[in-house]
Motif scaffolding. Structure first.
Motif, mmCIF file in Angstrom:
data_model
loop_
_atom_site.group_PDB
_atom_site.id
_atom_site.type_symbol
_atom_site.label_atom_id
_atom_site.label_comp_id
_atom_site.label_asym_id
_atom_site.label_seq_id
_atom_site.Cartn_x
_atom_site.Cartn_y
_atom_site.Cartn_z
ATOM 1 N N TRP A 117 13.052 -0.210 4.830
ATOM 2 C CA TRP A 117 12.743 1.038 4.109
ATOM 3 C C TRP A 117 11.611 0.745 3.132
ATOM 4 N N VAL A 118 10.480 1.409 3.347
ATOM 5 C CA VAL A 118 9.288 1.151 2.531
ATOM 6 C C VAL A 118 8.850 2.468 1.910
ATOM 7 N N ILE A 119 8.577 2.431 0.601
ATOM 8 C CA ILE A 119 8.103 3.627 -0.068
ATOM 9 C C ILE A 119 6.749 3.341 -0.702
ATOM 10 N N ILE A 120 5.785 4.231 -0.423
ATOM 11 C CA ILE A 120 4.403 4.035 -0.872
ATOM 12 C C ILE A 120 4.092 5.012 -2.001
ATOM 13 N N ASP A 121 3.629 4.467 -3.112
ATOM 14 C CA ASP A 121 3.154 5.268 -4.246
ATOM 15 C C ASP A 121 1.639 5.385 -4.112
ATOM 16 N N THR A 122 1.164 6.546 -3.705
ATOM 17 C CA THR A 122 -0.273 6.710 -3.436
ATOM 18 C C THR A 122 -1.026 7.064 -4.715
ATOM 19 N N VAL A 123 -2.335 6.892 -4.667
ATOM 20 C CA VAL A 123 -3.181 7.232 -5.801
ATOM 21 C C VAL A 123 -3.233 8.751 -5.950
#
Length: 739
Positions: free
Chosen positions: A258-264
């Motif tokens: 499970w991967v969560i990406i915090d985008t710009v």
């Protein structure tokens, strides 16, 4: 004015009498066939309200002293017509009473329940579109003045809850392995929300399967903020550069589930939004996008955020249907963000209302969200405004669908059937749909995608020929009418040919576009130059050309203008056609002539006449190859019918321009407008049973009767396309975990 009786030999004759006596808006009360032909009872529309029926037409229950039954010598048709008129009067009186009740607030201080509810919804931040849509379904019992307000509010609450898709439970989100990317404008709370989601996952599955990723290399301290959360959660954190492929990151994750990406964070108006989402979707790994919406933002801003980010997602071939509402604690009212979510068919996963991790976040609860929206003080925030309806893919400032077009959304089966049959019948209709899809993409991508489409389907398949249009701007427009292809049965092709993409000069133009399409027939708007004419004859191609009355030709060695040539010529042959939206007849004749170079030709004259009264509507002149004889008559009809395509294209162009607010490429809009016009012209001219049924179903989507069949079909098809986009967006929401 009373009911009048008209008798004629046939329906056409008697209808002509009605129009001449009572006008186009006459009301046909009854009709029947008689030994002498057809009998019609009619009256002027404005006379209905003043009509006094005879005693024989009144129902038996009116009173004891009135006539209960018609006399024996009364006309049954007359009695029936009077009863129908009386019923119409009663319906108008009822509508008038309802209208008077609606106007009471201005005169007596009374507000009808429906108007009161609408006022309340608007004051707390719901849009006019959603308010009208919800209240249109208000049951009659609850619309009465004496209705229980508690029951009315309970009904309203249920209606709003039913329109708010949410995540059913947390397991529906956290038990699915994969990559989730949070996207949205700067300051919406992506980093904090990332930490809250990661903490919720860790509480269920532990730290081993999870990883945090940031793409924010612009904001000072952005990496460090997420790194602190990662240390507290005992999870690894990775940085993804803006130009680094997503697949490289996946290779570094070492089996994380499970991967969560915090985008710009980027403004919705920043073109880099497209690049950012394209990067996330550019690899083999599937990335689930979740849009964060700031509940404290202005409604106009939220509307634009949803439209722009969804456009960017579609451009990357992805879906963006999930959202998280943040900063609920900072919002003066919750209705605007819920309104936008409902109209765009998005699903709310969670609501975030503080900085504490992970406490200040909960699975979206429709009842709690609607209650919070309904209990907002009417004076909190600004007055609500009208925003685009759900699914309108024309841009942030798009015009909403009219009410009758929104009603099309409830006719999904019929709409699907109409579009399917149009794909099967009209060559190039699928390509027209692809052009329409391009219009939903960000403006910077539209021309590039159109170039690729036109290369892959330059003419949407091979056709019989081309109807060429003059290379000049249409009157009152800044564009030239595209050329339209003709299929093997003489019908129009839906994907037209833009003139400014063709080379200059008739010879080069026909050679380039005509050969690319394989066209064997050319309908020309002007007499070709000698080089072009010689090429057409050498290639043994079929062609006809419109000419002016002053065009000079030679007949038996004498030089004549076309007008002089036919001064005393009777028009002996006639055929039916559709001309400018009406059924007409073409009366024609021809004479053998030659041009200045001695090329054998046929000179034609044709009058378009009204079949009812024989009045001439238009006169046209043509020249055709003598070798083809009178067989070209059908092509003259096709070229005459092409004259209606320009006005239909103008009508569609204006509707699309008002809807897209200049955000759609001029080329894309022109192909959309002319393609819709060609499709409508195709259906309008056809007479087989399948076309009649297809026309009927298309017009039923419109919901209102119109005098002109072609413009009515065009309006219906334009808004059917809009409804198609709306249905696509509403149906694209993932169905797992929906309440």
């Amino acid at each position: 004015m009373s009911v009048r009786r008209f008798v004629g030999a046939n329906s056409r004759d008697v209808m002509r009498q009605v129009r001449e006596a009572l006008g186009e808006d006459a009301l046909i009360v009854a009709n029947r066939r008689t030994e002498g032909g057809v009998e019609i009872l009619a009256m002027a529309d404005e006379a209905v309200d003043h009509f006094e029926p005879s005693p024989s037409a009144l129902p038996p229950s009116t009173s004891v002293s009135q006539v209960a039954f018609p006399p024996r010598d009364s006309d049954p048709l007359q009695v029936m017509s009077e009863r129908l008129l009386r019923e119409m009067q009663e319906m108008r009186e009822l509508l008038s009473q309802r209208q008077s009740a609606a106007e009471l607030p201005a005169t007596e201080g009374y507000i009808a329940p429906q108007a009161r509810l609408r006022q309340q919804l608007l004051s707390i931040g719901f849009s006019e579109e959603l308010s009208d849509e919800v209240l249109a379904e208000l049951p009659a019992a609850l619309a009465q003045p004496e209705a229980d307000s508690t029951l009315v509010m309970a009904w309203l609450r249920d209606q709003l809850m039913a329109r708010l898709p949410v995540l059913k439970e947390e397991n529906g989100f956290f038990d699915q392995a994969g990559i989730v990317a949070l996207v949205g404008p700067t300051g919406v709370g992506k980093t904090t929300t990332t930490a809250k989601l990661a903490a919720r996952f860790v509480m269920r599955h532990g730290t081993r399967p999870v990883a945090l990723v940031t793409t924010d290399s612009f904001r000072i301290g952005a990496h460090e903020q997420l790194r602190i959360y990662a240390r507290l959660l005992d999870t690894p954190m990775y940085a993804l550069d803006t130009e680094q492929p997503i697949d490289e990151l996946v290779g570094r994750l070492q089996g994380k589930q499970w991967v969560i990406i915090d985008t710009v964070g980027m403004s919705q108006r920043d073109q880099r939004v497209i690049e950012q989402i394209a990067q996330l979707q550019g690899g083999k790994a599937s990335v689930r996008l979740v849009l964060l919406l700031n509940a404290a933002s202005q409604p106009e801003t939220l509307e634009e955020v949803v439209l722009r980010y969804r456009q960017a997602a579609r451009a990357a071939g992805a879906e963006l249907d999930d959202c998280i509402i943040t900063k609920q604690d900072e919002a003066g009212r919750l209705a605007p963000v819920l309104d936008i979510v409902m109209r765009h068919g998005m699903r709310v996963l969670f609501g975030s209302y503080g900085q504490q991790v992970p406490e200040d976040m909960a699975v979206a609860d429709p009842a709690a969200l609607i209650d919070q929206a309904l209990t907002a003080h009417p004076n909190q925030g600004k007055e609500s405004h009208s925003f685009p309806a759900a699914g309108n893919s024309m841009g942030a400032q798009s015009v909403t669908l009219p009410r009758w077009s929104r009603d099309v959304l409830g006719q999904g089966r019929r709409l699907s059937s109409v579009l399917t049959r149009l794909r099967d019948r009209v060559v190039g209709f699928s390509a027209l749909e692809s052009v329409w899809d391009i219009a939903s993409l960000p403006g910077v991508l539209q021309d590039k995608r159109l170039d690729a489409l036109l290369v892959s389907v330059p003419c949407a398949g091979k056709g019989l020929g081309m109807a060429w249009f003059p290379r000049r701007n249409e009157r009152g427009c800044d564009w030239t009418m595209p050329d339209v292809g003709i299929d093997a049965d003489g019908g129009w092709l839906a994907l037209t040919s833009l003139q400014h993409r063709q080379p200059a000069g008739w010879h080069t133009r026909l050679l380039h576009q005509g050969e690319a399409m394989g066209a064997a027939v050319h309908l020309l708007p002007v007499f070709p130059d000698p080089t072009t004419l010689a090429w057409l004859e050498d290639q043994h191609l079929t062609w006809i050309t419109l000419v002016t009355a002053a065009q000079r030709v030679y007949c038996q060695g004498e030089r004549y203008t076309q007008r002089q040539l036919f001064t005393d010529s009777p028009l002996s042959h006639h055929t039916d056609l559709r001309f400018r939206g009406q059924t007409m007849q073409l009366w024609s004749t021809y004479i053998k002539v030659e041009d200045a170079a001695g090329t054998p030709l046929l000179a034609w004259v044709g009058d378009v006449r009204d079949p009812e009264n024989g009045k001439r509507i238009a006169r046209r002149y043509w020249l055709t190859p003598a070798r083809l004889g009178a067989d070209v008559l059908s092509l003259l009809v096709i070229q005459l019918q092409s004259e209606g395509l320009s006005s239909l294209t103008k009508r569609a162009w204006q509707q699309l321009k008002e809807a897209d607010n200049g955000e759609v490429s001029t080329e894309v809009r022109l192909l959309m407008a002319s393609g819709i016009a060609a499709t409508v012209g195709h259906l309008d001219a056809a007479s087989d049973e399948a076309s009649v049924a297809l026309r009927s179903d298309l017009l039923r989507l419109l919901g209102t009767a119109r005098k002109r069949r072609d413009t009515a079909m065009l309006d219906a098809l334009v808004h059917a396309f809009m409804a198609r986009d709306a249905i696509r967006q509403l149906s694209s929401v993932s169905r797992e975990g929906l309440v």
